[in-house]
Design a protein around this motif. Structure first.
Motif, PDB file in Angstrom:
ATOM      1  N   UNK A  58       0.819  -1.209   0.000  1.00  0.00           N
ATOM      2  CA  UNK A  58       0.000   0.000   0.000  1.00  0.00           C
ATOM      3  C   UNK A  58       0.855   1.261   0.000  1.00  0.00           C
ATOM      4  N   UNK A  59       2.034   1.164   0.607  1.00  0.00           N
ATOM      5  CA  UNK A  59       2.907   2.330   0.718  1.00  0.00           C
ATOM      6  C   UNK A  59       3.713   2.616  -0.546  1.00  0.00           C
ATOM      7  N   UNK A  60       3.752   1.654  -1.459  1.00  0.00           N
ATOM      8  CA  UNK A  60       4.526   1.823  -2.691  1.00  0.00           C
ATOM      9  C   UNK A  60       3.652   2.453  -3.762  1.00  0.00           C
ATOM     10  N   UNK A  61       4.213   3.389  -4.505  1.00  0.00           N
ATOM     11  CA  UNK A  61       3.452   4.035  -5.579  1.00  0.00           C
ATOM     12  C   UNK A  61       3.107   3.012  -6.664  1.00  0.00           C
ATOM     13  N   UNK A  62       1.873   3.050  -7.108  1.00  0.00           N
ATOM     14  CA  UNK A  62       1.441   2.108  -8.141  1.00  0.00           C
ATOM     15  C   UNK A  62       0.203   1.350  -7.697  1.00  0.00           C
ATOM     16  N   UNK A  63      -0.162   0.339  -8.466  1.00  0.00           N
ATOM     17  CA  UNK A  63      -1.334  -0.482  -8.175  1.00  0.00           C
ATOM     18  C   UNK A  63      -1.059  -1.375  -6.971  1.00  0.00           C
ATOM     19  N   UNK A  64      -1.819  -1.192  -5.898  1.00  0.00           N
ATOM     20  CA  UNK A  64      -1.560  -1.926  -4.649  1.00  0.00           C
ATOM     21  C   UNK A  64      -1.684  -3.433  -4.843  1.00  0.00           C
TER      22      UNK A  64
END
Length: 206
Positions: free
Chosen positions: A78-84
């Motif tokens: 969830x914390x990473x940019x992009x599609x969770x």
């Protein structure tokens, strides 16, 4: 090591699907759930039930992870940019036990966890005995020399039950695996449909 509290085939029957695509799965013979009430007519699942089922299926597939383990991995995705959902799949596939399983060094994800925990594997030349260890792109995973002739390894590599995905480079003779890239959902050879988007919806509401 996480204690597995339910037999792997009970997971299949609970889900009503052969989630690992194994020939021995009881779902191949009967699709209803375990226990005396397993044959009752299934009611249509609510949105919550559908989302929960998607989460249980993915958790079960990776060795029946605990909710605490799975929630932690989801939090990282969830914390990473992009599609969770895509990030979640990528993180799960980077687990060392998942790489060992995908490379067909052992027959099941449960065997992979045990194989790693017992110290049969090295990463970039260093012994690693933590199943949840996260490999990086370019990492080289190898069965340790003393373990290369174990029957479980030889039989798994010879099995035609699964294909090795193209995000791994496997030298079956040397029992060496290179993790080439982090896969997305469409790259992973799941025998059944996985729906990480429903898991994102589940955690968004709960």
């Amino acid at each position: 090591m996480t204690k597995r509290t339910s037999a792997k085939y009970k997971i299949d029957r609970r889900m009503g699907e052969n989630i690992w695509g194994r020939a021995k799965s009881p779902v191949n013979k009967r699709e209803y759930g375990p226990g005396q009430h397993g044959q009752r007519r299934k009611n249509k699942l609510s949105d919550f039930g559908t989302q929960l089922r998607a989460k249980q299926k993915l958790k079960g597939y990776y060795g029946d992870l605990t909710e605490k383990q799975f929630r932690k991995i989801y939090g990282e995705a969830e914390r990473v940019r992009g599609d969770t959902g895509e990030m979640l799949i990528g993180l799960l596939e980077r687990r060392l036990d998942a790489v060992v399983y995908r490379a067909k060094l052992v027959p099941t994800i449960f065997a992979a966890r045990q194989f790693v925990n017992h110290g049969h594997v090295s990463v970039n030349g260093k012994r690693v005995n933590i199943a949840s260890y996260r490999v990086k792109e370019g990492d080289v995973v190898e069965v340790r020399e003393k373990s290369k002739q174990l029957a479980i390894v030889i039989e798994a590599l010879a099995s035609g039950e699964r294909d090795i995905p193209d995000y791994l480079e496997v030298d079956a003779g040397k029992k060496v695996v290179k993790f080439v890239r982090t896969p997305g959902l469409s790259d992973v050879p799941y025998p059944v449909q996985m729906e990480p988007n429903l898991i994102v919806e589940y955690y968004a509401k709960n």
